[in-house]
Motif scaffolding. Structure first.
Motif, PDB file in Angstrom:
ATOM      1  N   SER A  43       0.850  -1.186   0.000  1.00 53.87           N
ATOM      2  CA  SER A  43       0.000   0.000   0.000  1.00 53.87           C
ATOM      3  C   SER A  43       0.883   1.233   0.000  1.00 53.87           C
ATOM      4  N   ASP A  44       0.327   2.352  -0.441  1.00 57.90           N
ATOM      5  CA  ASP A  44       1.064   3.610  -0.416  1.00 57.90           C
ATOM      6  C   ASP A  44       0.136   4.725   0.047  1.00 57.90           C
ATOM      7  N   SER A  45       0.707   5.872   0.305  1.00 63.01           N
ATOM      8  CA  SER A  45      -0.073   6.973   0.882  1.00 63.01           C
ATOM      9  C   SER A  45      -0.591   7.952  -0.168  1.00 63.01           C
ATOM     10  N   GLY A  46      -0.342   7.674  -1.459  1.00 59.93           N
ATOM     11  CA  GLY A  46      -0.718   8.643  -2.487  1.00 59.93           C
ATOM     12  C   GLY A  46      -1.739   8.191  -3.487  1.00 59.93           C
ATOM     13  N   GLN A  48      -5.126   7.290  -5.318  1.00 61.67           N
ATOM     14  CA  GLN A  48      -6.516   7.718  -5.233  1.00 61.67           C
ATOM     15  C   GLN A  48      -7.495   6.646  -5.695  1.00 61.67           C
ATOM     16  N   LEU A  49      -6.995   5.615  -6.404  1.00 62.03           N
ATOM     17  CA  LEU A  49      -7.871   4.610  -6.991  1.00 62.03           C
ATOM     18  C   LEU A  49      -8.014   3.370  -6.115  1.00 62.03           C
ATOM     19  N   TRP A  50      -6.976   3.029  -5.355  1.00 60.69           N
ATOM     20  CA  TRP A  50      -7.051   1.822  -4.538  1.00 60.69           C
ATOM     21  C   TRP A  50      -6.239   2.020  -3.265  1.00 60.69           C
ATOM     22  N   ASN A  51      -6.501   1.136  -2.310  1.00 59.63           N
ATOM     23  CA  ASN A  51      -5.805   1.180  -1.026  1.00 59.63           C
ATOM     24  C   ASN A  51      -4.620   0.222  -1.014  1.00 59.63           C
ATOM     25  N   CYS A  52      -4.897  -1.052  -1.283  1.00 64.69           N
ATOM     26  CA  CYS A  52      -3.865  -2.089  -1.274  1.00 64.69           C
ATOM     27  C   CYS A  52      -3.877  -2.815  -2.614  1.00 64.69           C
ATOM     28  N   THR A  53      -2.722  -3.316  -3.000  1.00 62.54           N
ATOM     29  CA  THR A  53      -2.587  -4.044  -4.261  1.00 62.54           C
ATOM     30  C   THR A  53      -1.886  -5.364  -4.005  1.00 62.54           C
ATOM     31  N   VAL A  54      -2.353  -6.421  -4.677  1.00 59.77           N
ATOM     32  CA  VAL A  54      -1.734  -7.740  -4.598  1.00 59.77           C
ATOM     33  C   VAL A  54      -0.972  -7.989  -5.897  1.00 59.77           C
ATOM     34  N   PHE A  55       0.332  -8.304  -5.771  1.00 59.82           N
ATOM     35  CA  PHE A  55       1.186  -8.579  -6.925  1.00 59.82           C
ATOM     36  C   PHE A  55       1.634 -10.032  -6.888  1.00 59.82           C
ATOM     37  N   ASP A  56       1.830 -10.602  -8.087  1.00 58.99           N
ATOM     38  CA  ASP A  56       2.466 -11.912  -8.190  1.00 58.99           C
ATOM     39  C   ASP A  56       3.930 -11.782  -7.790  1.00 58.99           C
ATOM     40  N   LEU A  57       4.387 -12.667  -6.920  1.00 54.61           N
ATOM     41  CA  LEU A  57       5.741 -12.551  -6.376  1.00 54.61           C
ATOM     42  C   LEU A  57       6.809 -12.698  -7.451  1.00 54.61           C
ATOM     43  N   HIS A  58       6.579 -13.551  -8.431  1.00 54.36           N
ATOM     44  CA  HIS A  58       7.629 -13.850  -9.408  1.00 54.36           C
ATOM     45  C   HIS A  58       7.506 -13.062 -10.704  1.00 54.36           C
ATOM     46  N   SER A  59       6.291 -12.751 -11.122  1.00 55.91           N
ATOM     47  CA  SER A  59       6.139 -12.001 -12.374  1.00 55.91           C
ATOM     48  C   SER A  59       5.980 -10.499 -12.135  1.00 55.91           C
ATOM     49  N   GLY A  60       5.535 -10.109 -10.958  1.00 55.29           N
ATOM     50  CA  GLY A  60       5.326  -8.694 -10.669  1.00 55.29           C
ATOM     51  C   GLY A  60       4.014  -8.151 -11.210  1.00 55.29           C
ATOM     52  N   SER A  61       3.171  -9.010 -11.789  1.00 50.77           N
ATOM     53  CA  SER A  61       1.906  -8.536 -12.355  1.00 50.77           C
ATOM     54  C   SER A  61       0.898  -8.274 -11.238  1.00 50.77           C
ATOM     55  N   SER A  62       0.054  -7.278 -11.467  1.00 49.40           N
ATOM     56  CA  SER A  62      -0.964  -6.920 -10.490  1.00 49.40           C
ATOM     57  C   SER A  62      -2.126  -7.909 -10.573  1.00 49.40           C
ATOM     58  N   LEU A  63      -2.512  -8.483  -9.453  1.00 52.25           N
ATOM     59  CA  LEU A  63      -3.560  -9.495  -9.422  1.00 52.25           C
ATOM     60  C   LEU A  63      -4.880  -8.959  -8.873  1.00 52.25           C
ATOM     61  N   LEU A  64      -4.830  -8.193  -7.791  1.00 50.19           N
ATOM     62  CA  LEU A  64      -6.027  -7.669  -7.146  1.00 50.19           C
ATOM     63  C   LEU A  64      -5.753  -6.266  -6.617  1.00 50.19           C
ATOM     64  N   SER A  65      -6.801  -5.501  -6.450  1.00 56.63           N
ATOM     65  CA  SER A  65      -6.693  -4.192  -5.807  1.00 56.63           C
ATOM     66  C   SER A  65      -7.879  -4.010  -4.875  1.00 56.63           C
ATOM     67  N   TYR A  66      -7.613  -3.511  -3.684  1.00 52.77           N
ATOM     68  CA  TYR A  66      -8.652  -3.251  -2.695  1.00 52.77           C
ATOM     69  C   TYR A  66      -8.851  -1.742  -2.597  1.00 52.77           C
ATOM     70  N   ARG A  67     -10.079  -1.306  -2.768  1.00 50.71           N
ATOM     71  CA  ARG A  67     -10.373   0.126  -2.867  1.00 50.71           C
ATOM     72  C   ARG A  67     -10.902   0.690  -1.562  1.00 50.71           C
ATOM     73  N   GLY A  68     -10.616   1.990  -1.374  1.00 47.42           N
ATOM     74  CA  GLY A  68     -11.147   2.693  -0.228  1.00 47.42           C
ATOM     75  C   GLY A  68     -10.094   3.270   0.684  1.00 47.42           C
ATOM     76  N   THR A 346       3.803   2.525   2.285  1.00 51.42           N
ATOM     77  CA  THR A 346       3.583   2.447   3.732  1.00 51.42           C
ATOM     78  C   THR A 346       3.633   1.012   4.246  1.00 51.42           C
ATOM     79  N   ASN A 347       3.229   0.057   3.416  1.00 46.07           N
ATOM     80  CA  ASN A 347       3.261  -1.358   3.808  1.00 46.07           C
ATOM     81  C   ASN A 347       3.658  -2.201   2.610  1.00 46.07           C
ATOM     82  N   ALA A 348       4.462  -3.220   2.832  1.00 41.79           N
ATOM     83  CA  ALA A 348       4.800  -4.191   1.792  1.00 41.79           C
ATOM     84  C   ALA A 348       5.189  -5.484   2.488  1.00 41.79           C
ATOM     85  N   VAL A 349       4.470  -6.555   2.173  1.00 47.11           N
ATOM     86  CA  VAL A 349       4.713  -7.826   2.858  1.00 47.11           C
ATOM     87  C   VAL A 349       4.540  -8.978   1.879  1.00 47.11           C
ATOM     88  N   ILE A 350       5.381 -10.005   2.027  1.00 44.60           N
ATOM     89  CA  ILE A 350       5.217 -11.254   1.283  1.00 44.60           C
ATOM     90  C   ILE A 350       4.434 -12.202   2.167  1.00 44.60           C
TER      91      ILE A 350
END
Length: 462
Positions: A43-46, A48-68, A346-350
């Motif tokens: 997640s980041d503090s800037g 405007q479209l989503w709160n948290c994002t889920v990325f594939d660990l090996h490809s780096g592609s965006s899988l999900l986004s949580y809004r709000g 602000t947050n990044a976790v595997i």
């Protein structure tokens, strides 16, 4: 006997028509998403479209986004593998999503003040949040506020549970880290406030991050601070095991799963790898890059806000105020992927993939209740509303003996046995003590003579 021959070649080949099957996009998504075992949640503090994002660990592609909204630092938590929680940046509530429903906030947990940090116990039984200088502890199944711990003198900056959920550690701007036994905290005895099991007080400036290793109550805990040190503690005894001094303030810290290395994120953007298997026996030392495992990861342009290591220990994830999260190959110290964000990370976790994360039709087994904002204590055997308060058995509250305590006890037993064997009983004991005292005086004299000789030798002009 008649023998029948089956002449396969005399028949024309059968034409099998393949019927086209329509595959729904959700099935394709499930097939594609079944591959990853670990994902990156950031997640980041800037944004405007989503709160948290889920990325594939090996490809780096965006899988999900949580809004709000936006998530505050050190406030991202996964509860029972079914809910994603994060404290709203600068606000007094916690956002809650069902982990498979990325577009809809399920509820908001209102807190008495701005939430500075958040964590959930691995067994899903408790939720803890830092609000100003206090720690609030809720029981998840009922939503009741079990305890408000006000032992810090300034704001709480980070909270972590042990992997067996038996303890949690709180740290703050008052330079203190407090170890809490969950059993002693949830005992609803209003005659006295819960006391921390240990007070870790060797930092001289605010603590910026902490990490609990494995082994439950016997785990090791790492803390980082603005005093330019990272320290490793034994949770069971509260003893300081290692203190490493750096040239910059340390903003984040973590272990690898096997606890061979300690990773420390600096204010200058560098990540320092400290070997915990060094031959040096010094408890306090300065960091120096060498061939024994002490290395530096260079790539970020601003302070490193968070660190996480993959389950196999080969990949390191770092988030930074330079608006990027980077994945590093631990062995080569090379950045293998850069995940761009819209603001400071602000947050990044595997984390391991939840079973429900990529199943849109799944639902949590038990919905979350309403969380109370005020401390409620039962007035009798039955609490209000007929709820039952489950208290751990008394025997579970006994503090386990630490490794250092066990070693001291064994040493004292061995020493007692050897004394008895050497000295015997009665008169022989006094005689042996006199001989040992005389020997000690002789050794002291020899040591003093050696010291004076060395001093003269070193100060003698060449």
């Amino acid at each position: 006997m008649a023998i029948m021959h089956l002449n396969v070649g005399c028949h024309p080949p059968l034409k099998i028509r393949r019927r086209k099957r329509s595959v729904s996009p959700s099935c394709l998504a499930e097939a594609n998403m079944a591959a990853p075992l670990e994902v990156v949640i950031s997640s980041d503090s800037g944004s405007q479209l989503w709160n948290c994002t889920v990325f594939d660990l090996h490809s780096g592609s965006s899988l999900l986004s949580y809004r709000g909204g936006n998530s505050a630092a050190r406030s991202l938590a996964v509860l029972r593998g079914e809910f994603l929680l994060s404290a709203q940046l600068g606000k007094n509530f916690i956002n809650v999503w069902e982990i498979q429903r990325k577009d809809q906030l399920q509820q908001k947990i209102v807190c008495p003040g701005v939430v500075t940090c958040l964590t959930a116990s691995p067994d899903g039984a408790f939720l803890a949040a830092g609000v100003a200088e206090a720690v609030y502890l809720w029981e998840v199944c009922t939503g009741k506020l079990l305890a408000v711990l006000s032992r810090h003198y300034q704001d709480v900056t980070c909270l972590k549970f042990t992997d067996d959920s038996s303890h949690f550690v709180s740290a703050g701007k008052d330079n203190l880290a407090l170890v809490w036994n969950v059993c002693s905290v949830v005992q609803m005895d209003l005659s006295h406030a819960p006391e921390p099991r240990h007070v870790l007080s060797r930092h001289s400036l605010p603590i910026t991050d902490l990490h609990c290793g494995h082994m439950g109550a016997q785990a090791r805990v790492a803390t980082s601070s603005l005093d330019q040190t990272a320290k490793v503690w034994e949770l069971s005894s509260g003893e300081l095991l290692l203190s490493v001094l750096f040239d910059v303030e340390i903003m984040s810290v973590t272990f690898d799963p096997s606890e061979y290395f300690l990773f420390c994120g600096g204010r200058d953007g560098n990540i320092f790898q400290v070997s915990l298997c060094s031959q040096s026996l010094n408890r306090e030392k300065s960091f120096q890059s060498d061939g024994e495992g002490n290395q530096v990861f260079k790539g970020h342009r601003s302070l490193v806000t968070c660190l996480s290591v993959s389950m196999d220990g080969t990949l390191l994830l770092s988030g930074s105020q330079d608006e990027t999260a980077r994945l590093w190959d631990v062995q080569s110290r090379q950045s293998v992927r850069c995940l761009a964000h819209k603001g400071p990370v602000t947050n990044a976790v595997i984390m391991a993939v939840s079973a429900n994360m990529f199943l849109p039709d799944s639902r949590p087994a038990v919905p979350l209740p309403r969380f109370s904002r005020h401390l409620q204590a039962p007035e009798g055997p039955d609490a209000e509303g007929g709820g039952a308060w489950v208290r751990p058995a008394l025997h579970t509250q006994e503090e386990e003996e630490s490794y250092l305590q066990k070693a001291d006890r064994l040493y004292s037993l061995m020493h007692a046995v050897s004394d008895k064997a050497l000295c015997g009983d009665g008169e022989n004991s006094a005689l042996r003590v006199a001989e040992l005292e005389e020997e000690v005086q002789t050794l002291k004299k020899v040591n003093k003579d050696l010291f004076e000789f060395s001093s003269q030798l070193l100060t003698k002009p060449t």
